[in-house]
Design an enzyme around this catalytic site. Structure first.
Site, PDB file in Angstrom:
ATOM      1  N   CYS A 187      -1.694   7.923  12.200  1.00  0.00           N
ATOM      2  CA  CYS A 187      -0.664   8.551  11.360  1.00  0.00           C
ATOM      3  C   CYS A 187      -1.254   9.784  10.682  1.00  0.00           C
ATOM      4  O   CYS A 187      -2.205   9.686   9.901  1.00  0.00           O
ATOM      5  CB  CYS A 187      -0.161   7.550  10.322  1.00  0.00           C
ATOM      6  SG  CYS A 187       0.933   8.309   9.114  1.00  0.00           S
TER       7      CYS A 187
ATOM      8  N   ASP B 272       3.958  22.474   3.238  1.00  0.00           N
ATOM      9  CA  ASP B 272       4.361  22.253   4.628  1.00  0.00           C
ATOM     10  C   ASP B 272       3.803  23.387   5.505  1.00  0.00           C
ATOM     11  O   ASP B 272       3.837  24.560   5.126  1.00  0.00           O
ATOM     12  CB  ASP B 272       5.896  22.216   4.728  1.00  0.00           C
ATOM     13  CG  ASP B 272       6.373  21.605   6.026  1.00  0.00           C
ATOM     14  OD1 ASP B 272       6.974  20.525   5.996  1.00  0.00           O
ATOM     15  OD2 ASP B 272       6.132  22.220   7.101  1.00  0.00           O
TER      16      ASP B 272
ATOM     17  N   ASN C  82      13.984  12.999   5.609  1.00  0.00           N
ATOM     18  CA  ASN C  82      14.559  12.672   6.912  1.00  0.00           C
ATOM     19  C   ASN C  82      14.108  11.277   7.315  1.00  0.00           C
ATOM     20  O   ASN C  82      12.951  10.911   7.112  1.00  0.00           O
ATOM     21  CB  ASN C  82      14.102  13.688   7.954  1.00  0.00           C
ATOM     22  CG  ASN C  82      14.584  15.090   7.635  1.00  0.00           C
ATOM     23  OD1 ASN C  82      15.708  15.267   7.178  1.00  0.00           O
ATOM     24  ND2 ASN C  82      13.743  16.080   7.865  1.00  0.00           N
TER      25      ASN C  82
ATOM     26  N   HIS D  51       5.810   8.794   8.488  1.00  0.00           N
ATOM     27  CA  HIS D  51       5.220   8.347   7.213  1.00  0.00           C
ATOM     28  C   HIS D  51       6.123   8.964   6.153  1.00  0.00           C
ATOM     29  O   HIS D  51       6.282  10.196   6.111  1.00  0.00           O
ATOM     30  CB  HIS D  51       3.775   8.846   7.114  1.00  0.00           C
ATOM     31  CG  HIS D  51       3.048   8.501   5.846  1.00  0.00           C
ATOM     32  ND1 HIS D  51       1.811   7.877   5.838  1.00  0.00           N
ATOM     33  CD2 HIS D  51       3.356   8.721   4.545  1.00  0.00           C
ATOM     34  CE1 HIS D  51       1.403   7.707   4.583  1.00  0.00           C
ATOM     35  NE2 HIS D  51       2.321   8.215   3.782  1.00  0.00           N
TER      36      HIS D  51
ATOM     37  N   HIS E 177       8.075  10.827   3.565  1.00  0.00           N
ATOM     38  CA  HIS E 177       7.736  12.038   2.809  1.00  0.00           C
ATOM     39  C   HIS E 177       8.999  12.657   2.253  1.00  0.00           C
ATOM     40  O   HIS E 177      10.080  12.513   2.824  1.00  0.00           O
ATOM     41  CB  HIS E 177       6.983  13.045   3.690  1.00  0.00           C
ATOM     42  CG  HIS E 177       7.658  13.357   4.991  1.00  0.00           C
ATOM     43  ND1 HIS E 177       7.585  12.520   6.085  1.00  0.00           N
ATOM     44  CD2 HIS E 177       8.433  14.405   5.368  1.00  0.00           C
ATOM     45  CE1 HIS E 177       8.268  13.054   7.093  1.00  0.00           C
ATOM     46  NE2 HIS E 177       8.801  14.184   6.672  1.00  0.00           N
TER      47      HIS E 177
ATOM     48  N   HIS F 283      10.552  16.278   1.184  1.00  0.00           N
ATOM     49  CA  HIS F 283      10.455  17.738   1.211  1.00  0.00           C
ATOM     50  C   HIS F 283      11.003  18.257  -0.121  1.00  0.00           C
ATOM     51  O   HIS F 283      12.118  17.887  -0.517  1.00  0.00           O
ATOM     52  CB  HIS F 283      11.332  18.326   2.321  1.00  0.00           C
ATOM     53  CG  HIS F 283      10.993  17.901   3.713  1.00  0.00           C
ATOM     54  ND1 HIS F 283      10.307  18.705   4.591  1.00  0.00           N
ATOM     55  CD2 HIS F 283      11.268  16.755   4.401  1.00  0.00           C
ATOM     56  CE1 HIS F 283      10.174  18.087   5.756  1.00  0.00           C
ATOM     57  NE2 HIS F 283      10.747  16.896   5.670  1.00  0.00           N
TER      58      HIS F 283
HETATM   59  P1  AMP Z   1      10.111  15.648   9.152  1.00  0.00           P
HETATM   60  O1  AMP Z   1      10.716  16.409  10.291  1.00  0.00           O
HETATM   61  O2  AMP Z   1      11.049  15.381   8.019  1.00  0.00           O
HETATM   62  O3  AMP Z   1       9.403  14.398   9.638  1.00  0.00           O
HETATM   63  O4  AMP Z   1       9.039  16.614   8.511  1.00  0.00           O
HETATM   64  C1  AMP Z   1       7.712  16.656   8.888  1.00  0.00           C
HETATM   65  C2  AMP Z   1       7.161  17.927   8.290  1.00  0.00           C
HETATM   66  O5  AMP Z   1       5.756  17.844   8.301  1.00  0.00           O
HETATM   67  C3  AMP Z   1       7.546  19.189   9.035  1.00  0.00           C
HETATM   68  O6  AMP Z   1       8.238  20.068   8.142  1.00  0.00           O
HETATM   69  C4  AMP Z   1       6.196  19.771   9.486  1.00  0.00           C
HETATM   70  O7  AMP Z   1       6.164  21.181   9.397  1.00  0.00           O
HETATM   71  C5  AMP Z   1       5.249  19.126   8.504  1.00  0.00           C
HETATM   72  N1  AMP Z   1       3.882  18.947   8.952  1.00  0.00           N
HETATM   73  C6  AMP Z   1       3.459  18.323  10.082  1.00  0.00           C
HETATM   74  N2  AMP Z   1       2.123  18.279  10.116  1.00  0.00           N
HETATM   75  C7  AMP Z   1       1.680  18.864   8.970  1.00  0.00           C
HETATM   76  C8  AMP Z   1       0.390  19.125   8.411  1.00  0.00           C
HETATM   77  N3  AMP Z   1      -0.732  18.762   9.049  1.00  0.00           N
HETATM   78  N4  AMP Z   1       0.323  19.759   7.219  1.00  0.00           N
HETATM   79  C9  AMP Z   1       1.453  20.136   6.577  1.00  0.00           C
HETATM   80  N5  AMP Z   1       2.684  19.905   7.039  1.00  0.00           N
HETATM   81  C10 AMP Z   1       2.810  19.293   8.233  1.00  0.00           C
HETATM   82 ZN    ZN Z   2       0.872   6.867   7.412  1.00  0.00          ZN
END
Ligand code: AMP
Ligand code: ZN
Length: 112
Positions: free
Chosen positions: A3, A29, A85, A96, A98, A100
């Protein structure tokens, strides 16, 4: 478990941090959707909002207690939107939980 956000929480993958304590971490992000775009995660692995329950909801309450401070630290001064989401139809790409936090400019009136 493979993850990426657990790895960010552990510090084995770097992130551009806004805030961190023993329970949560907030970081910018990689692919910002607004002038300011921060992700806030619990360090505890919870897959998505659909897996919040009586045992882990304290982590979510704690995130929401800290969001005002995190938003201010990220330079947001005039309101923001919180998005989480969940699942396939919600287009969740990282499994995982999160939140935004987007802001720093006037956002679209449309949410979906
Ligand atoms: P979601 O589509 O709601 O699952 O959002 C996942 C978010 O994580 C997206 O906006 C990606 O740009 C962001 N993301 C993925 N990997 C990383 C990372 N290593 N560091 C910062 N943001 C990330
Ligand atoms: Zn996790």
């Amino acid at each position: 478990m493979d993850c990426i956000f657990c790895k960010i929480a552990e510090g084995t993958i770097p992130s551009n941090k806004v805030y961190e304590d023993e329970r949560i971490i907030a970081f910018y992000d990689l692919n910002p959707q607004a002038k300011v775009h921060v992700l806030v995660i619990p360090k505890l692995h919870i897959a998505c909002a659909d897996e919040i329950n009586a045992d882990n909801s304290g982590e979510i309450a704690y995130i929401f207690e800290k969001i005002p401070q995190i938003a201010r630290k990220a330079g947001i001064t005039n309101g923001y939107r919180i998005i989480s989401n969940c699942g396939d139809d919600g287009c969740q790409s990282v499994k995982h939980l999160h939140f935004h936090i987007i802001g720093g400019e006037k956002l679209s009136e449309k949410m979906a």
